[in-house]
Design a protein around this motif. Structure first.
Motif, short mmCIF file in Angstrom:
data_model
loop_
_atom_site.label_atom_id
_atom_site.label_comp_id
_atom_site.label_asym_id
_atom_site.label_seq_id
_atom_site.Cartn_x
_atom_site.Cartn_y
_atom_site.Cartn_z
N TYR A 64 -4.20 -2.48 -2.02
CA TYR A 64 -2.86 -2.49 -2.69
C TYR A 64 -1.73 -3.08 -1.99
CZ TYR A 64 -5.82 1.31 -4.99
OH TYR A 64 -6.84 1.78 -5.47
N SER A 123 -10.19 -6.44 -7.24
CA SER A 123 -10.08 -5.33 -8.30
C SER A 123 -8.71 -4.81 -8.86
CB SER A 123 -10.82 -4.22 -7.63
OG SER A 123 -12.36 -4.60 -7.28
N THR A 147 -9.16 -7.11 -1.75
CA THR A 147 -10.05 -6.91 -3.01
C THR A 147 -9.59 -7.59 -4.12
OG1 THR A 147 -11.33 -5.46 -4.71
CG2 THR A 147 -8.89 -4.93 -3.87
N ASP A 164 -7.69 -1.38 5.27
CA ASP A 164 -7.89 -1.43 3.99
C ASP A 164 -6.75 -1.77 3.25
OD1 ASP A 164 -8.67 -1.15 1.31
OD2 ASP A 164 -9.58 0.91 1.78
N SER A 213 -15.30 -2.54 -1.31
CA SER A 213 -16.09 -1.25 -0.99
C SER A 213 -17.42 -1.42 -0.16
CB SER A 213 -16.38 -0.04 -2.10
OG SER A 213 -16.47 -0.89 -3.30
C1 LIG Z 1 -8.00 2.13 -1.13
C2 LIG Z 1 -9.09 1.31 -1.76
N1 LIG Z 1 -10.10 0.55 -0.97
C3 LIG Z 1 -10.92 0.06 -1.61
C4 LIG Z 1 -11.45 0.20 -3.17
C5 LIG Z 1 -12.42 -0.42 -3.57
O1 LIG Z 1 -12.26 -1.48 -4.32
P1 LIG Z 1 -13.17 -2.41 -4.78
O2 LIG Z 1 -14.54 -1.91 -4.19
O3 LIG Z 1 -13.29 -2.29 -6.26
O4 LIG Z 1 -12.80 -3.79 -4.22
C6 LIG Z 1 -10.51 1.06 -3.60
C7 LIG Z 1 -10.82 1.52 -5.21
O5 LIG Z 1 -10.15 2.31 -5.81
C8 LIG Z 1 -9.38 1.84 -3.16
O6 LIG Z 1 -8.47 2.63 -3.72
#
Ligand SMILES: Cc1ncc(COP(=O)(O)O)c(C=O)c1O
Length: 299
Positions: A202, A228, A226, A199, A100
């Motif tokens: 996923y 995450s 990411t 982005d 993000s």
């Molecule tokens: C599509 C998408 N992009 C980016 C992010 C951001 O993730 P992070 O900042 O944890 O890497 C998210 C988080 O839910 C997301 O759903």
């Protein structure tokens, strides 16, 4: 489209209900309110309930001892490892406090160039307010009837003042995937003066073809990824983006300290995660099986 179909389509999250908490035993107990909903698994913002991987946990514990030092070497090592994985060099890689941060920087960079930004609607919107505050209007393009990103209409929305197009693939919150050939055709067809921010938070869940291989030949492409989601490290805050080195430099210039957003412990965990393929394969398999649709648009 019926919700049932959406559920089937999406692998953005795992099933919350009806599964034993033992399934997610790897997760720490978490904050107190979890106790009040003992039979539910907290999914929150499409986080991975299995992570971090055992190797990442070990590496992070060890890295605690080095916290008196700034993690320059660790961040460089992570950039190197990521670059190698994509057959690039480390000057194509920027590290951020989650992807993000990097989505934010890319959209701020675009907004500073004075013009508009084009994006599908709905999609992940976390980056939009900052871009709007700098003065870039965001032109929203509705999804198709099937809730997919409408590449044709996105293309039509691009005008002489467009500085950036944002695409999330698979799209959050609909989970729809753009076929690889269509996305590649779109990237190749957009004017090189328009930045394409892809982005890929996923992609690993769906076997969605990544467009990272296009970074080398497309100076206007930025791919954000990411640790995450599939790596289960949302709380550690590590993300990265791949782009041409001039673009990476421009993004680094917007960071107070280039590549220093993620701390040493988190970086050590990210490096170890990359070396734990069996763990990510397990996460993917389990999450593909237990799917529920969770909208997280960052609004
Ligand atoms: C599509 C998408 N992009 C980016 C992010 C951001 O993730 P992070 O900042 O944890 O890497 C998210 C988080 O839910 C997301 O759903």
């Amino acid at each position: 489209m019926h919700r049932r179909e959406l559920l089937k389509q999406s692998v953005l999250a795992v099933a919350a209900f009806g599964f034993s908490r033992d399934l997610f035993a790897a997760e720490s107990p978490g904050p107190k309110y979890n106790d009040q909903v003992a039979d539910l698994i907290k999914l929150s913002s499409n986080e991975n309930p299995y992570g971090p991987s055992p190797k990442a946990r070990k590496a992070m514990s060890k890295a605690v001892n080095g916290c008196n030092r700034y993690p320059w070497e660790t961040t460089t090592l992570l950039r190197d490892k990521i670059a190698t994985a994509y057959q690039l060099t480390k000057d194509h890689v920027i590290i951020g406090a989650g992807s993000s941060e990097l989505l934010g920087l890319a959209s701020v960079l675009a907004a500073l160039k004075k013009g508009n930004i084009v994006a599908p609607d709905p999609t992940f919107r976390l980056w939009m307010p900052a871009a709007k505050k700098i003065g870039a209007p965001v032109k929203l393009v509705p999804l198709t009837q099937e809730k997919g990103v409408d590449l044709q209409r996105l293309k039509e929305a691009i005008d002489a003042n467009t500085r950036m197009v944002y695409i999330c693939n698979p799209n959050n919150p609909t989970g729809t995937v753009i076929p690889a050939d269509e996305l590649e055709g779109f990237i190749k067809g957009v004017s090189p003066s328009v930045t394409i921010l892809l982005d890929e938070a996923y992609t690993e869940f769906e076997d969605t073809p990544s467009v990272t291989h296009l970074v080398k030949d497309h100076p206007n492409l930025i791919v954000a990824k990411t640790f995450s989601k599939i790596y289960g490290m949302a709380g550690a805050r590590v993300g990265y983006a791949l782009a041409h080195k001039e673009t990476i430099q421009q993004l680094n210039d917007l960071q107070p300290w280039a590549n220093a957003g993620a701390g040493g412990i988190s970086l050590a965990g990210a490096i170890a995660s990359l070396e734990d393929a069996s763990f990510t394969a397990m996460c993917k398999k389990k999450m593909q099986k237990h799917v529920i649709f969770l909208p997280v648009t960052g609004s």
